[in-house]
Design a protein around this motif. Sequence first.
Motif, PDB file in Angstrom:
ATOM      1  N   THR A  45     -12.304  11.723   6.213  1.00 55.81           N
ATOM      2  CA  THR A  45     -13.251  12.805   6.481  1.00 55.81           C
ATOM      3  C   THR A  45     -12.664  14.133   6.020  1.00 55.81           C
ATOM      4  N   ASP A  69     -16.667   7.478   5.124  1.00 55.43           N
ATOM      5  CA  ASP A  69     -16.055   8.444   6.044  1.00 55.43           C
ATOM      6  C   ASP A  69     -15.778   9.761   5.327  1.00 55.43           C
ATOM      7  N   GLY A  91      -9.107  10.727  10.974  1.00 57.90           N
ATOM      8  CA  GLY A  91      -9.823  11.757  10.237  1.00 57.90           C
ATOM      9  C   GLY A  91      -9.391  12.043   8.819  1.00 57.90           C
ATOM     10  N   HIS A 147     -15.518  12.560  14.123  1.00 56.45           N
ATOM     11  CA  HIS A 147     -14.841  11.352  13.653  1.00 56.45           C
ATOM     12  C   HIS A 147     -13.715  10.932  14.601  1.00 56.45           C
ATOM     13  N   GLY A 152     -20.444  12.976  12.239  1.00 54.21           N
ATOM     14  CA  GLY A 152     -19.022  12.649  12.262  1.00 54.21           C
ATOM     15  C   GLY A 152     -18.704  11.502  13.199  1.00 54.21           C
ATOM     16  N   LYS A 193     -19.252  11.605   4.739  1.00 53.74           N
ATOM     17  CA  LYS A 193     -19.869  12.389   5.818  1.00 53.74           C
ATOM     18  C   LYS A 193     -19.245  13.787   5.886  1.00 53.74           C
ATOM     19  N   THR A 218     -15.286   2.120   3.519  1.00 54.04           N
ATOM     20  CA  THR A 218     -14.964   2.952   4.677  1.00 54.04           C
ATOM     21  C   THR A 218     -14.458   4.313   4.230  1.00 54.04           C
ATOM     22  N   SER A 273     -18.981   5.764  12.996  1.00 56.42           N
ATOM     23  CA  SER A 273     -17.767   5.095  12.515  1.00 56.42           C
ATOM     24  C   SER A 273     -18.143   4.031  11.491  1.00 56.42           C
ATOM     25  N   PHE A 274     -17.970   4.386  10.230  1.00 55.71           N
ATOM     26  CA  PHE A 274     -18.322   3.444   9.173  1.00 55.71           C
ATOM     27  C   PHE A 274     -17.381   2.242   9.139  1.00 55.71           C
ATOM     28  N   GLY A 309     -10.196   3.364  11.163  1.00 58.21           N
ATOM     29  CA  GLY A 309     -10.143   3.912   9.818  1.00 58.21           C
ATOM     30  C   GLY A 309      -9.922   2.875   8.736  1.00 58.21           C
TER      31      GLY A 309
END
Length: 192
Positions: A101, A54, A98, A85, A8, A57, A50, A11-12, A34
């Motif tokens: 995610t 995100d 988040g 995250h 988590g 994951k 992204t 950070s993509f 984000g």
Amino acid sequence: MVLSYLLGSVSFGIIIARFMNLGNLRSIGSGNIGATNVLRTGSKTAAALTVILDGGKGYLVIYTTISIFEQTYIPFTGIAVFLGHIFPIYYKFKGGKGVATFLGIILATNVVVGITVCGTWLVLAILSKKSSVAALGCSLVAPFFLFTNKPDEKVLFSIMLAVLIWWLHKENINRLMSGTEPSIKLKKNVNQ
């Protein structure tokens, strides 16, 4: 839970922005890591990647939990990846809000509910042109949709995540109430 948190914490948004030479996300727009802030770089592709990664994951952690363990453990690994995250160890505990995610977690928890919640996000984003409205709305309806599908421990878990999302969006809520919340905008990128 530790592995979920560490995944988590990746950070993509930062990775993709760096890889695509889009600049430092911390100095662009809201400074958030984000997808909405990645979109402010002018790259729809980077923003889409992204969201996918995100969300991925969150999905991967829940899918792995269900495959290896029992569904009873979903709240533990789900909260761990979510907290990773928003409080990533690799970035001095300053992460995103988040939402992607969360969507990945809900999608892996229940595909039908996940698609419905993702659809809710999309409709609210299109109608309001505000990422925060979409985030708040989809997190609000997720527990209801899970409850109507099958009342179990996942409903309470989704409520906990929704409360965290609303807490993380407190500044957005204040701006929405004062009418100063920015709309989703795409910066013109001359490199594309």
